[in-house]
Design a protein around this motif. Structure first.
Motif, PDB file in Angstrom:
ATOM      1  N   GLY A   1       1.422   1.372   4.039  1.00  0.00           N
ATOM      2  CA  GLY A   1       1.775   0.011   4.102  1.00  0.00           C
ATOM      3  C   GLY A   1       3.223  -0.375   4.695  1.00  0.00           C
ATOM      4  O   GLY A   1       3.991   0.478   5.152  1.00  0.00           O
TER       5      GLY A   1
ATOM      6  N   ALA B   1       0.957  -1.256  -0.214  1.00  0.00           N
ATOM      7  CA  ALA B   1       0.019  -0.053   0.001  1.00  0.00           C
ATOM      8  C   ALA B   1       0.898   1.231  -0.057  1.00  0.00           C
ATOM      9  O   ALA B   1       1.915   1.407   0.796  1.00  0.00           O
ATOM     10  N   GLU B   2       0.679   2.059  -0.843  1.00  0.00           N
ATOM     11  CA  GLU B   2       1.303   3.256  -1.118  1.00  0.00           C
ATOM     12  C   GLU B   2       1.425   4.403   0.042  1.00  0.00           C
ATOM     13  O   GLU B   2       2.457   4.845   0.421  1.00  0.00           O
TER      14      GLU B   2
ATOM     15  N   ASP C   1      -0.624  -6.021   2.178  1.00  0.00           N
ATOM     16  CA  ASP C   1      -0.309  -4.461   1.780  1.00  0.00           C
ATOM     17  C   ASP C   1       1.128  -4.236   2.067  1.00  0.00           C
ATOM     18  O   ASP C   1       1.593  -3.211   2.066  1.00  0.00           O
TER      19      ASP C   1
END
Length: 124
Positions: free
Chosen positions: A34, A30-31, A94
């Protein structure tokens, strides 16, 4: 406010390359938020794994600012690190995995239990 994960990873990789070492993103998560796992690869083939430190390692109010890591595995076979990452991935799809080929991480990241140097960075 905590720095986005993609920006943190990008900055980490730039610092690794500026030292003359090599880094690669093995798994992109996850950008924005994460978890980051760092896989340190030594010249002799051994590996260490650093994971996000539990909240207990943070001072009050500090957990939203800093990224602190704990040593999960130290100088073990690569398969042990791969298995640990696979277990973590089952709980958190993620997560990020950054592989760094360097014998010493120096001041690249803050590690819980490491001794701070005079300049405030943590050394292993």
């Amino acid at each position: 406010m905590r720095l986005r994960t993609d920006i943190f990873v990008s900055a980490l990789m730039r610092r690794v390359f500026s030292r003359g070492d090599f880094a690669a993103v093995e798994t992109k998560g996850a950008e924005e938020a994460g978890a980051v796992f760092v896989r340190q690869v030594f010249r002799d083939g051994a590996e260490s794994l650093y994971a996000p430190a539990p909240q207990a390692f943070f001072d009050e109010g500090e957990s939203n600012r800093a990224r602190l890591f704990e040593t999960r595995l130290e100088r073990v076979d690569a398969t042990a690190v791969a298995e640990a990452i696979a277990r973590e991935r089952r709980f958190d799809g993620d997560l990020w995995v950054v592989s760094i080929e360097a014998d010493d991480l120096g001041d690249l990241m803050d590690v819980a239990g490491a001794q701070p140097a005079d300049d405030g960075f943590f050394r292993r």
